[in-house]
Design an enzyme around this catalytic site. Sequence first.
Site, PDB file in Angstrom:
ATOM      1  N   GLY A 169       6.706  24.332  52.493  1.00  0.00           N
ATOM      2  CA  GLY A 169       5.771  25.057  53.586  1.00  0.00           C
ATOM      3  C   GLY A 169       6.555  26.478  53.783  1.00  0.00           C
ATOM      4  N   GLY A 170       6.322  26.945  54.986  1.00  0.00           N
ATOM      5  CA  GLY A 170       6.640  28.476  55.071  1.00  0.00           C
ATOM      6  C   GLY A 170       8.069  28.491  55.139  1.00  0.00           C
ATOM      7  N   GLY A 404       4.999  55.715  26.889  1.00  0.00           N
ATOM      8  CA  GLY A 404       5.349  55.746  28.426  1.00  0.00           C
ATOM      9  C   GLY A 404       6.698  54.805  28.475  1.00  0.00           C
ATOM     10  N   ALA A 405       7.101  53.779  27.544  1.00  0.00           N
ATOM     11  CA  ALA A 405       7.900  52.983  27.935  1.00  0.00           C
ATOM     12  C   ALA A 405       9.344  53.712  27.737  1.00  0.00           C
ATOM     13  CB  ALA A 405       7.890  51.696  26.725  1.00  0.00           C
TER      14      ALA A 405
END
Length: 508
Positions: A169-170, A404-405
């Site tokens: 859960g949370g 870009g790498a």
Amino acid sequence: MKDILDQLEQRRAVARQGGGQRRIDAQHAKGKLTARERIELLLDEGSFEEFDMFVTHRCVDFGMEAEKPAGDGVVTGWGTVNGRQVYVFSQDFTVMGGSVSETHGAKICKIMDLAIQNGAPVIGINDSGGARIQEGVASLAAYGEVFQRNIMASGVVPQISLIMGPCAGGAVYSPAMTDFIFMVKDSSYMFVTGPDVVKTVTNEVVTAEELGGASTHTRKSSVADGAFENDVEALAEARRLIDFLPLNNRDKAPTRPFFDDPARIETSLDTLVPDNPNQPYDMKELILKIADEGDFFEIQKEFAANIITGFIRLEGQTVGVVANQPMVLAGCLDIDASRKAARFVRFCDAFEIPILTLVDVPGFLPGTGQEYGGVIKHGAKLLFAYGEATVPKVTVLTRKTYGGAYVVMASKHLRADFNYAWPTAEVAVMGAKGATEIIHRGKSPEEIARLTKEYEDRFANPFVAAEKGFIDEVIMPQSTRRRVARAFASLRNKKQVTPWKKHDNIPL
Ligand code: HXC
């Protein structure tokens, strides 16, 4: 007086029993240690100082006033790991399933506040059935208070979560905001909604282990950073990790005694990169040969193995390593690798840990899967993380670094301090064949082959970049440890400033 002392001992003995022997036995039968046994293994012997042993809950609904176990399902305090202070909380599943009441939450908050104030890491051992159902919203508020402190502590003191039972859960969001999560195989799980809810809503049939066990979170979701066989191993590894880290963001990581020559020559590295540029090799070999005593603490080993992240020491001092792994996806950057490495770089920068980047990257992984999944934004995370980092940054190019790498992987343009290249490095916009086919579109295959060779001779090397000063030095592979160690030694007093801002807006 004697009576009072005896009373104290008796009260302590009862508190130490948690939920009683029957529940302790049940805990052991599941292969799990108790909250106190875990603390004993985590901390140096006899160093634990406990807080709030006698705290009880205040709930008066559902007959709860009749059952008020001392400590309220969580053991909290501080102690030392190899002589260095840490704060710890350990949820006690034997007391109402380790569920979180208002007072249970307040105990955790107390040690978190002290950790922030005194500049020492927080280690949280999670083993809990979640919000104390009898307390309702008071329990949710308690979680909220813990979450807020996780956020305040982030980047101030290291936070480590050990998941050693249920965490659902949370409740998962507290560990989720900490720096590292370790899980224990087969006895821990984390999910936002459990198998029953999943079945009702999506009709999927899945076990708790499949949905949120250690293997799921270290291989598929990347929620967790390490999976271990049992509690003992996880606790021992947490100690090992703490040894690499500073106590807080104003402290330096500890310098450990080292018995390894910083100038050690590794002739085998001269042949690590194969002659065939398409043949992979194991980048881990380079990491181990650079590290003091070959000691490497890997983070997220099982996830996005095309990039390697973890800690080594050089001359006894911690260094974070990020390295492309040619053995997996040819070392391409993709969504998962970018996210993994970006988070690691940001951790290092937040805690003043220098970063060594080892580069062999043919580019970003192509495909609709990547583009639809937002590789643009995820790739930008790594670019951003490197560019904003002000810690010492040393980069070694071993082979390919294209497009870009090339820029992303701690290039000179992102304020790296030392950029070394092996003679086998190729810094280029793209591979020679692809480049030639674009420049000389329409030429015959024979001509393309000749022109590709020409392009390779001109660009498939580190010297064009070195001529421009983007590479500081072309080095012999065998001397990498010495070069890198000297580079970091020269950067020990580095100070770099960034323009004032409230905070940046990293592409999340
Ligand atoms: C109060 C709890 C409890 C809880 C367990 N117990 N969870 N008491 N509140 N949340 C108690 C049980 O009554 C039992 O008491 C003891 O702990 C051990 O539980 P068992 O069920 O016997 O253990 P086991 O079979 O191992 O199952 C563990 C479990 C199960 C899977 C965690 O207990 C369970 O499903 N609990 C409820 C989980 C849940 O729904 N929690 C709320 C989720 S919402 P005795 O006296 O018999 O020993 C949530 C929101 C957080 O957490 C939001 C944050 C913002």
